[in-house]
Scaffold this active site. Structure first.
Site, mmCIF file in Angstrom:
data_model
loop_
_atom_site.group_PDB
_atom_site.id
_atom_site.type_symbol
_atom_site.label_atom_id
_atom_site.label_comp_id
_atom_site.label_asym_id
_atom_site.label_seq_id
_atom_site.Cartn_x
_atom_site.Cartn_y
_atom_site.Cartn_z
ATOM 1 N N GLU A 172 95.032 61.709 32.200
ATOM 2 C CA GLU A 172 95.428 60.447 32.859
ATOM 3 C C GLU A 172 95.556 60.602 34.381
ATOM 4 O O GLU A 172 96.581 60.255 34.968
ATOM 5 C CB GLU A 172 96.742 59.917 32.261
ATOM 6 C CG GLU A 172 96.589 59.544 30.804
ATOM 7 C CD GLU A 172 97.764 58.766 30.209
ATOM 8 O OE1 GLU A 172 98.852 58.732 30.821
ATOM 9 O OE2 GLU A 172 97.585 58.192 29.123
ATOM 10 N N GLU A 291 94.349 59.263 22.962
ATOM 11 C CA GLU A 291 95.750 58.843 22.809
ATOM 12 C C GLU A 291 95.748 57.398 22.350
ATOM 13 O O GLU A 291 95.224 56.528 23.058
ATOM 14 C CB GLU A 291 96.524 58.961 24.123
ATOM 15 C CG GLU A 291 96.863 60.383 24.500
ATOM 16 C CD GLU A 291 97.853 60.476 25.667
ATOM 17 O OE1 GLU A 291 98.752 59.617 25.785
ATOM 18 O OE2 GLU A 291 97.702 61.412 26.455
HETATM 19 O O1 AHR Z 1 101.828 60.474 24.595
HETATM 20 C C1 AHR Z 1 102.833 60.277 25.552
HETATM 21 C C2 AHR Z 1 102.273 60.197 26.963
HETATM 22 O O2 AHR Z 1 101.505 59.037 27.103
HETATM 23 C C3 AHR Z 1 101.341 61.291 27.375
HETATM 24 O O3 AHR Z 1 101.997 62.400 27.864
HETATM 25 C C4 AHR Z 1 100.541 60.647 28.475
HETATM 26 O O4 AHR Z 1 99.254 61.190 28.570
HETATM 27 C C5 AHR Z 1 100.554 59.182 28.127
HETATM 28 O O5 AHR Z 1 100.904 58.405 29.198
#
Ligand code: AHR
Length: 499
Positions: A172, A291
């Protein structure tokens, strides 16, 4: 309300890449400490891995697990987590403002993956670090022997290389919250140079470049376009992340969120293909949706946490029945684009926004979202069939024409089984469904699994771990002319297996 779906053996979206049933373990909250690892837990093995958690992970048949972050990785020195545990430093962990004791690190994770029957997907730090550490780590991990870093691994008791195939180039990096966040140009250049060096050490690896952190990011989708333009040669996948929540208690709109996920996936594919066209390249960039989940229940609670403790209870969302429906719809979104979404990670696996919850020293149990993920992982492998769906629709606060039926069918050729995954988004009415199986002819229903609950806010807890759980008493049947007929209960997740 009613719905119809038509599927045909010959109309195939693509083969499911099993890695879309991946998950994620970050050094965050109790994911590692108290989750997969708890040295003094009654079920801990000789390495401190909780056997009760391992069993549940094995049940999910997770093919790949991303590690060690997440936001955590952007401030992490991987060398802190290898070698004798007594020599490992205790660090301030700045992403989540905790203390990282480094009792668990890279080699322990690799060992845990073997026991869990999964493969590692490693992320490297492109926040505070870069090319140098990445080349050291890949040498430590994948080079057989005869060099400084590979021999260090051997001296740590790992004679054979770990041979990790999948690597994320940071995490990210577009997000202002990220340690060392970057502009698309800064990141694209760094990702390209780092990836280049990593592939010089081991040309067999595959690399995931960071896409946007969410569809709502102001730099989306320009970010994808610029990053891929700069890192096209080394990147094999572009990442995509998305979380949904229901903070306004608007369930019809919450259940419609996967419509936005479909659009998000489509835009990232279009952007990747645009860059491909610009480059006159034969190479296609696929998507790693590494994610995804529902995340919002714990936000308020997390703001009250004291900083600088070890493994505090962070991001411990307790999931409702309606969250399980959204997770089901998100799984269907991934399957609908099986042609381009080749990896995905349910974020995360244990305790931290997770399908599995534990108490330190106590039991482990299944959250509501465990079930749609389990069913998709077990029965959603094979060929995804083009979903011709006709369904009555509704308008929600953010979306128009949301179909009550969200559905997809997967054909497992070797087993000659078709599985239909279907969500009825209606909160008040059951939904009569007809599925025309055309070229499959008539078969029999193996089972019709249903996840339903009178109260969409119902949750599973340590005291009542089975409050929300599936039954296989759905009424699907196959008619003489080769149609499945079923009535989908209101607000339900359904798995109809036909042979
Ligand atoms: O999964 C929780 C968080 O969400 C992770 O660390 C990050 O990559 C995202 O913003």
């Amino acid at each position: 309300q009613q719905a119809k779906m038509t599927v045909d053996k010959d109309f195939v979206v693509g083969d499911v890449d099993d890695r879309i049933y991946g998950s994620f373990i970050e050094h965050l909250g109790r994911a590692v400490y108290g989750g997969i690892y708890e040295a003094d837990h009654p079920t801990a093995d000789e390495q401190g891995f909780r056997q009760d958690v391992l069993k549940l992970v094995q049940e999910l048949q997770v093919p790949i697990v991303r590690y060690p972050g997440g936001n955590f990785v952007s401030g992490y020195n991987w060398e802190d987590g290898v070698g004798p545990v007594a020599d490992r430093p205790r660090r301030l962990e700045l992403a989540w403002r905790t203390i990282e004791p480094n009792w668990f690190g890279y080699n322990e994770f690799i060992d845990w993956c073997k026991k869990a029957g999964t493969a590692p997907m490693m992320a490297i730090n492109l926040g505070t670090r870069g090319i140098d550490d990445a080349r050291n780590l890949i040498e430590y991990s994948n080079h057989p022997s005869g060099s400084y870093w590979s021999d260090l691994r051997r001296s740590h008791g790992y004679e054979k290389p770990h041979d990790v195939k999948t690597w994320c180039l940071g995490n990210e990096m577009d997000g202002p919250w990220q340690i060392g966040s970057k502009t698309a140009v800064e990141y694209g250049r760094l990702a390209n140079e780092t990836g280049k060096v990593m592939k010089l050490v081991d040309p067999t690896i595959e690399l995931v470049a960071c896409g946007s952190s969410a569809k709502g990011m102001p730099t989306f989708p320009e970010w994808e376009s610029t990053v891929l333009d700069l890192a096209y040669d080394v990147a094999d996948y572009i990442s995509i992340h998305q979380y949904y929540g229901n903070p306004k208690k608007d369930t019809p709109n919450f259940l419609a969120q996967s419509v936005g996920m479909d659009q998000f996936i489509q835009t990232v594919i279009s952007t990747a293909d645009y860059v491909q066209a610009k480059k006159r390249s034969k190479k296609k960039i696929n998507l790693s949706f590494d994610e995804w989940n529902v995340w919002f229940h714990s936000n308020e609670q997390d703001r009250k946490l004291e900083p600088w403790t070890i493994a505090p209870p962070q991001l411990e969302d307790v999931y409702t029945h309606e969250d399980a429906l959204v997770v089901g719809c998100m799984l269907i979104s991934l399957l609908k684009r099986a042609d381009r979404v080749k990896m995905a990670c349910l974020a995360q696996l244990v305790n931290v926004i997770a399908p599995i919850m534990t108490r330190n020293g106590g039991p482990a149990w299944k959250q509501t979202i465990f079930y749609p993920f389990l069913h998709a992982s077990l029965f959603g492998r094979g060929k995804v069939l083009v979903p011709l769906v006709k369904s009555d629709k509704y308008d929600s606060s953010e979306y128009t024409d949301v179909p009550y039926l969200e559905a997809i069918a997967v054909y497992a050729e070797e087993k000659e089984e078709v599985t239909v995954f279907a969500v009825n988004r209606s909160l008040d009415e059951s939904l009569p469904l007809q599925v025309d199986l055309r070229s499959f002819g008539t078969g029999r229903v193996i089972e019709h699994i249903v996840l339903e609950h009178e109260d969409v806010k119902a949750v599973n807890t340590e005291e009542a771990p089975d409050r929300v759980k599936p039954h296989n008493g759905g009424n699907a049947s196959v008619t003489e002319n080769g149609r499945i007929e079923a009535v989908l209960a209101k607000a339900s997740w359904n798995v109809i297996r036909v042979k």
